[in-house]
Design a protein around this motif. Sequence first.
Motif, PDB file in Angstrom:
ATOM      1  N   ARG A  94       0.836  -1.202   0.000  1.00 30.96           N
ATOM      2  CA  ARG A  94       0.000   0.000   0.000  1.00 30.96           C
ATOM      3  C   ARG A  94       0.876   1.260   0.000  1.00 30.96           C
ATOM      4  O   ARG A  94       0.651   2.195  -0.777  1.00 30.96           O
ATOM      5  CB  ARG A  94      -0.917  -0.003   1.212  1.00 30.96           C
ATOM      6  N   SER A  95       1.884   1.262   0.858  1.00 27.82           N
ATOM      7  CA  SER A  95       2.798   2.411   0.903  1.00 27.82           C
ATOM      8  C   SER A  95       3.564   2.557  -0.401  1.00 27.82           C
ATOM      9  O   SER A  95       3.788   3.669  -0.893  1.00 27.82           O
ATOM     10  CB  SER A  95       3.780   2.244   2.066  1.00 27.82           C
ATOM     11  N   SER A  96       3.958   1.419  -0.969  1.00 31.04           N
ATOM     12  CA  SER A  96       4.701   1.450  -2.227  1.00 31.04           C
ATOM     13  C   SER A  96       3.863   2.031  -3.356  1.00 31.04           C
ATOM     14  O   SER A  96       4.345   2.836  -4.157  1.00 31.04           O
ATOM     15  CB  SER A  96       5.156   0.038  -2.590  1.00 31.04           C
ATOM     16  N   MET A  97       2.604   1.646  -3.435  1.00 34.50           N
ATOM     17  CA  MET A  97       1.725   2.165  -4.491  1.00 34.50           C
ATOM     18  C   MET A  97       1.502   3.658  -4.327  1.00 34.50           C
ATOM     19  O   MET A  97       1.451   4.404  -5.305  1.00 34.50           O
ATOM     20  CB  MET A  97       0.392   1.414  -4.466  1.00 34.50           C
ATOM     21  N   GLN A  98       1.382   4.108  -3.093  1.00 36.94           N
ATOM     22  CA  GLN A  98       1.194   5.537  -2.857  1.00 36.94           C
ATOM     23  C   GLN A  98       2.453   6.326  -3.208  1.00 36.94           C
ATOM     24  O   GLN A  98       2.378   7.461  -3.672  1.00 36.94           O
ATOM     25  CB  GLN A  98       0.815   5.773  -1.394  1.00 36.94           C
ATOM     26  N   SER A  99       3.607   5.703  -3.013  1.00 34.12           N
ATOM     27  CA  SER A  99       4.865   6.403  -3.296  1.00 34.12           C
ATOM     28  C   SER A  99       5.056   6.635  -4.782  1.00 34.12           C
ATOM     29  O   SER A  99       5.846   7.497  -5.186  1.00 34.12           O
ATOM     30  CB  SER A  99       6.051   5.601  -2.746  1.00 34.12           C
ATOM     31  N   ILE A 151       8.298   1.763   5.731  1.00 34.54           N
ATOM     32  CA  ILE A 151       8.349   0.659   4.774  1.00 34.54           C
ATOM     33  C   ILE A 151       9.508  -0.274   5.121  1.00 34.54           C
ATOM     34  O   ILE A 151       9.372  -1.503   5.101  1.00 34.54           O
ATOM     35  CB  ILE A 151       8.510   1.188   3.330  1.00 34.54           C
ATOM     36  N   VAL A 152      10.654   0.316   5.459  1.00 35.52           N
ATOM     37  CA  VAL A 152      11.834  -0.483   5.790  1.00 35.52           C
ATOM     38  C   VAL A 152      11.588  -1.319   7.039  1.00 35.52           C
ATOM     39  O   VAL A 152      11.981  -2.500   7.101  1.00 35.52           O
ATOM     40  CB  VAL A 152      13.059   0.438   5.977  1.00 35.52           C
ATOM     41  N   PRO A 154      11.464   7.441  -3.211  1.00 38.07           N
ATOM     42  CA  PRO A 154      10.691   6.336  -2.646  1.00 38.07           C
ATOM     43  C   PRO A 154      11.312   4.988  -2.988  1.00 38.07           C
ATOM     44  O   PRO A 154      11.794   4.777  -4.100  1.00 38.07           O
ATOM     45  CB  PRO A 154       9.303   6.499  -3.283  1.00 38.07           C
ATOM     46  N   MET A 155      11.341   4.089  -2.002  1.00 38.73           N
ATOM     47  CA  MET A 155      11.861   2.733  -2.123  1.00 38.73           C
ATOM     48  C   MET A 155      13.384   2.677  -2.233  1.00 38.73           C
ATOM     49  O   MET A 155      13.948   1.589  -2.337  1.00 38.73           O
ATOM     50  CB  MET A 155      11.234   2.003  -3.320  1.00 38.73           C
ATOM     51  N   MET A 156      14.067   3.815  -2.167  1.00 34.94           N
ATOM     52  CA  MET A 156      15.521   3.785  -2.281  1.00 34.94           C
ATOM     53  C   MET A 156      16.161   3.155  -1.049  1.00 34.94           C
ATOM     54  O   MET A 156      17.021   2.266  -1.159  1.00 34.94           O
ATOM     55  CB  MET A 156      16.075   5.197  -2.477  1.00 34.94           C
ATOM     56  N   LEU A 157      15.744   3.612   0.147  1.00 33.15           N
ATOM     57  CA  LEU A 157      16.319   3.061   1.376  1.00 33.15           C
ATOM     58  C   LEU A 157      15.995   1.582   1.497  1.00 33.15           C
ATOM     59  O   LEU A 157      16.842   0.771   1.885  1.00 33.15           O
ATOM     60  CB  LEU A 157      15.785   3.830   2.582  1.00 33.15           C
ATOM     61  N   GLN A 158      14.771   1.209   1.139  1.00 30.66           N
ATOM     62  CA  GLN A 158      14.384  -0.199   1.181  1.00 30.66           C
ATOM     63  C   GLN A 158      15.256  -1.029   0.244  1.00 30.66           C
ATOM     64  O   GLN A 158      15.661  -2.150   0.575  1.00 30.66           O
ATOM     65  CB  GLN A 158      12.905  -0.331   0.806  1.00 30.66           C
TER      66      GLN A 158
END
Length: 351
Positions: A205-210, A224-225, A257-261
């Motif tokens: 859900r967070s990924s889609m919003q990002s 997210i992480v 978004p999603m870079m740290l993950q």
Amino acid sequence: MMPKGAKYYWLCQICGWTFVTLSMLFFAYTFSPQKINTNFFIRLFLIFSAGIFTTHIFRIFIQRSQWLLLPVERVIPRMIIGIVVTSLACSLLYMGLVEALDVQSESPRRIEFSTRLLASTLDIGLFIIPWALIYYSYHYINKSRKQEVDTLKLEALVKELELKTIKAHINPHFIFNALNSIRALIDENPGRARTAITELSNILRSSMQSEKSETVPLEKELNIVRDYLALEHIRFEDRLKVEYDVDDDTLNQPVPPMMLQTLVENAIKHGIGRQMSGGVVRIISDFKDDYHELMVQNTGRLNGQVNGDGFGISSTRNRLQLLFGDKADFSIREANGNLVEARVKIPVSLP
């Protein structure tokens, strides 16, 4: 309805040739006022009409020959020839109309036609030259500005497409690894597997919003992480230790978004996953000089190559370059013999 550009063109034509005739009137009034009569004003009108007509034909020829699309060095010789031909044509038209209407200036002696034609062509050429220079310069500058705008639009489009392509690769990559972690739990601990599925849904859900923005606050990325590491902890159990050293003031700083993950996932896959006894993943966020410094440290070694020198690392570099240009920096190195450190430096965003 006449196009806006055509209106400006005709306005400039009329104003320009009106200025020419008024200049002639001024010089005649200053130096030869006795020559100002009805025939003189008729000749001024003929100059005005012939000038507009011949330069308009010249303009049509320039457009149809596509001179404006040529490099400057190829236009110059063409423009010189065009100015000479237009000046000669305007002179012939003017002299023909003067003869036809019998409005010649009074002269004590008759000058030969060739001499009058040459003098008239030179005089008119003095006005055709600035006309050609102004016309070509205007369109050259206008074309350059349009090309610059088109180039910026194209660069923005390429940047947007590249970012979307990178994101499209990151999300499936993350989902694949998360599902593997959950699959390992299904037989061993169904209850924990159900909890893990809930955690995965939160991440998705967070990924889609990002996807709606190019950057997100660090706090949202950390959530997210944390969910991701909770899933990985199921698989690694006591082999995975997680430490956070995050300055609260950095939580509002924007990050891709999603870079740290992706960096954390890389640390587990190429670091913790290869250690028999496991290790630690440490996430550090702080300010240093005018940069937001974000680090992911993990137990492991580079083994002579960049840790995980694949899509995760290359996508991080690409995204930072696309979003921040040369102002951002990414590096990965081995420290203290058994510790790999991925470091991201992003310019500080002031509130």
